[in-house]
Scaffold this active site. Structure first.
Site, mmCIF file in Angstrom:
data_model
loop_
_atom_site.group_PDB
_atom_site.id
_atom_site.type_symbol
_atom_site.label_atom_id
_atom_site.label_comp_id
_atom_site.label_asym_id
_atom_site.label_seq_id
_atom_site.Cartn_x
_atom_site.Cartn_y
_atom_site.Cartn_z
ATOM 1 N N GLU A 108 85.000 80.219 -55.845
ATOM 2 C CA GLU A 108 84.018 81.153 -56.402
ATOM 3 C C GLU A 108 84.589 82.071 -57.498
ATOM 4 O O GLU A 108 84.609 83.314 -57.356
ATOM 5 C CB GLU A 108 83.381 81.999 -55.290
ATOM 6 C CG GLU A 108 82.648 81.163 -54.252
ATOM 7 C CD GLU A 108 81.987 81.989 -53.157
ATOM 8 O OE1 GLU A 108 82.213 83.204 -53.088
ATOM 9 O OE2 GLU A 108 81.237 81.403 -52.368
ATOM 10 N N GLU A 140 80.509 75.322 -48.885
ATOM 11 C CA GLU A 140 80.023 76.404 -48.020
ATOM 12 C C GLU A 140 78.498 76.416 -47.993
ATOM 13 O O GLU A 140 77.873 76.308 -49.051
ATOM 14 C CB GLU A 140 80.469 77.793 -48.511
ATOM 15 C CG GLU A 140 81.884 78.142 -48.262
ATOM 16 C CD GLU A 140 82.230 79.513 -48.790
ATOM 17 O OE1 GLU A 140 81.379 80.423 -48.802
ATOM 18 O OE2 GLU A 140 83.379 79.679 -49.250
HETATM 19 C C1 LIG Z 1 76.935 95.749 -56.444
HETATM 20 C C2 LIG Z 1 76.076 94.655 -55.879
HETATM 21 O O1 LIG Z 1 76.835 93.814 -55.013
HETATM 22 C C3 LIG Z 1 76.021 92.859 -54.427
HETATM 23 C C4 LIG Z 1 76.871 91.964 -53.537
HETATM 24 O O2 LIG Z 1 76.835 90.678 -54.170
HETATM 25 C C5 LIG Z 1 77.355 89.640 -53.456
HETATM 26 C C6 LIG Z 1 77.262 88.392 -54.031
HETATM 27 C C7 LIG Z 1 77.786 87.303 -53.362
HETATM 28 C C8 LIG Z 1 78.390 87.477 -52.114
HETATM 29 C C9 LIG Z 1 78.878 86.300 -51.395
HETATM 30 C C10 LIG Z 1 79.436 86.277 -50.139
HETATM 31 N N1 LIG Z 1 79.637 84.979 -49.888
HETATM 32 C C11 LIG Z 1 80.163 84.396 -48.635
HETATM 33 C C12 LIG Z 1 81.620 84.163 -48.935
HETATM 34 N N2 LIG Z 1 81.788 83.014 -49.845
HETATM 35 C C13 LIG Z 1 83.221 82.733 -49.741
HETATM 36 C C14 LIG Z 1 83.595 83.071 -48.316
HETATM 37 O O3 LIG Z 1 84.712 83.904 -48.341
HETATM 38 C C15 LIG Z 1 82.404 83.813 -47.716
HETATM 39 O O4 LIG Z 1 82.816 84.963 -47.021
HETATM 40 N N3 LIG Z 1 79.287 84.243 -50.942
HETATM 41 N N4 LIG Z 1 78.799 85.048 -51.862
HETATM 42 C C16 LIG Z 1 78.482 88.746 -51.545
HETATM 43 C C17 LIG Z 1 77.954 89.847 -52.206
#
Ligand SMILES: CCOCCOc1ccc(-c2cn(C[C@@H]3NC[C@@H](O)[C@H]3O)nn2)cc1
Length: 448
Positions: A166, A353
């Site tokens: 990611e 995932e």
């Molecule tokens: C200021 C605004 O903020 C908003 C938060 O925005 C996000 C975006 C995306 C995520 C997110 C979390 N995950 C799961 C993980 N993928 C890898 C693995 O380690 C899992 O734990 N994928 N995307 C979280 C938060």
């Protein structure tokens, strides 16, 4: 009766990452990483949780592997902690770190479980952050040094390698929004970081090819199907921009060898476009064997005059959501898979995932009856099945996640696992969804 049978060689697995499950944050010579540092700063993480102990997988890996075996799970995606191997990020090697991962890989292979290794899952050695982190081209070369040692040590044992997990989350959440480590809030830095991560990816793929190893190598991107809130011209443009921001910036660089023209123009106007050369893009475009995708939800967006820098904001729809606040939208997985197949030459895809966080409760019988998670998984696997029927070269599915674990800024408040972890006792409880998934694997498909 198996109503939706997947291809005979379909890969069924589960996924985790080092910082989220291992604990032992300062054991056996491991160096500090940016998540050790970021979590030590009060206010960054929910209730100031950290990964110092996590699921203590570093010490409990054998009993956890026994659970994988009991469930008939034959593929396991995990990441290597760079700072366990190179405590300073480069140079001096920590043999105890190598020995741990060799024990882990051999324990998996002894149980007939195929490892899939992610080289970088967000946990940069702090020493490297101290020299600028991914903004520093030296870190690109140090990543290549780390990868080369991993290929030399484990390349003959591990059939699937993922360079990065990611890069969008690493660059945007870590360097533009500041909600992930290292907590920087600067879009120009974020896009420079994204570029250097992609450069490091391409260099490592080229290195892997040069070592004549027998496995497959790719990268994992978090992708989303982007929908506009209305059919207005402004909202439709907002959706195109967000698709470019989250998806096409990375997909086009890796698979077409150039950043998308519309986004280069926009970023240049915003004065956040990173510097790069044609040679850079050639390196980034090194052929990969598969594209890993992480899909959780769709994104519905609208034009928003006040939203810096893209003038795009997300809608929060009143639809069923997971505990992360993400809309449950399985059809978005089908749309994404079809779009990738059509627009990127039918590349082989692994879902590296997919899964859901819910507020799981252990009932009076000591069970976790997570029918809501089974429903989420069932509906997303059905869309994956539909995509395969429509010609998508989908080769596998790694469920996120094997264990409840440290969910970054959310700490331990979000449970994605199909195995419940009681963090006070480190007891594992196999959830109903794990038994359901075990049947899917045994049947190589979904029964009605
Ligand atoms: C200021 C605004 O903020 C908003 C938060 O925005 C996000 C975006 C995306 C995520 C997110 C979390 N995950 C799961 C993980 N993928 C890898 C693995 O380690 C899992 O734990 N994928 N995307 C979280 C938060």
């Amino acid at each position: 009766m198996v109503k939706y049978k997947f291809p005979d060689d379909f890969i069924w697995g589960v996924a985790t990452s080092a910082y989220q499950i291992e604990g032992a944050y300062n054991k056996d010579g491991k160096g500090e990483n940016i998540w050790d540092r970021f979590t030590s700063i009060p206010g960054n993480i929910y209730k100031n949780h950290n990964g110092n102990v996590a699921c203590d997988h570093y010490h409990l890996y054998q009993s956890d592997i026994n659970i994988l075996k009991e469930l008939g799970i034959k593929n396991y995606r995990f990441s290597i902690s760079w700072a366990r191997i190179f405590p300073d990020g480069y140079g001096k090697v920590n043999q105890k770190g190598i020995e741990y991962y060799r024990r882990l890989i051999n324990a998996l292979l002894d149980k007939g479980i195929q490892p899939a290794i992610t080289l970088y899952h967000w946990d940069l050695p702090q020493e490297l952050q101290d020299i600028g982190g991914w903004t520093n081209k030296k870190v690109v070369d140090y990543f290549v040094e780390y990868a080369e040692l991993m290929f030399k040590e484990f390349g003959d044992l591990v059939p699937i390698w993922i360079t990065h997990n990611e890069p969008w989350v690493v660059s945007i959440l870590g360097h533009a929004w500041g909600v992930h480590a290292p907590g920087i809030k600067d879009y120009k830095i974020a896009l420079k970081v994204a570029h250097n991560i992609l450069l490091s990816h391409g260099k490592v793929v080229k290195l892997y090819r040069s070592m004549s190893l027998k496995g497959k190598i790719g990268i994992t991107l978090n992708l989303s199907s982007i929908h506009s809130a209305t059919d207005s011209e402004k909202d439709l443009l907002a959706a195109k921009i967000y698709d470019g921001f989250m998806n096409r910036w990375f997909l086009d660089a890796i698979l077409k060898g150039s950043y998308p023209e519309d986004m280069k123009k926009l970023y240049n106007e915003l004065n956040i476009l990173p510097q790069f050369s044609d040679d850079d893009m050639k390196i980034i475009n090194e052929r990969i064997d598969f594209l890993g995708i992480n899909y959780y939800t769709r994104s519905v967006v609208k034009y928003d005059e006040n939203a810096y820098p893209l003038k795009v904001s997300m809608l929060d729809l009143d639809n069923p959501k997971t505990d992360m606040g993400w809309e449950i939208y399985p059809k978005g997985l089908y749309e994404l898979l079809i779009n990738l197949h059509k627009n990127y030459d039918g590349i082989d895809i692994l879902i590296t995932e997919n899964g859901a966080a819910f507020n799981d409760i252990v009932n009076y019988k000591g069970k976790v009856v997570d029918d809501y998670r089974i429903d989420y998984l069932y509906r997303h696997l059905l869309e994956a099945y539909r995509a395969i029927c429509d010609g998508v070269n989908l080769k596998g599915y790694y469920l996120w996640s094997f264990l409840d674990n440290f969910e970054w800024a959310e700490g331990y408040s979000k449970r994605f696992g199909i195995v419940f972890v009681d963090y006070n006792t480190q007891k594992r409880i196999i959830k109903d969804s794990a038994y359901w998934y075990s049947d899917v694997i045994k049947n190589n498909g979904i029964t009605e």
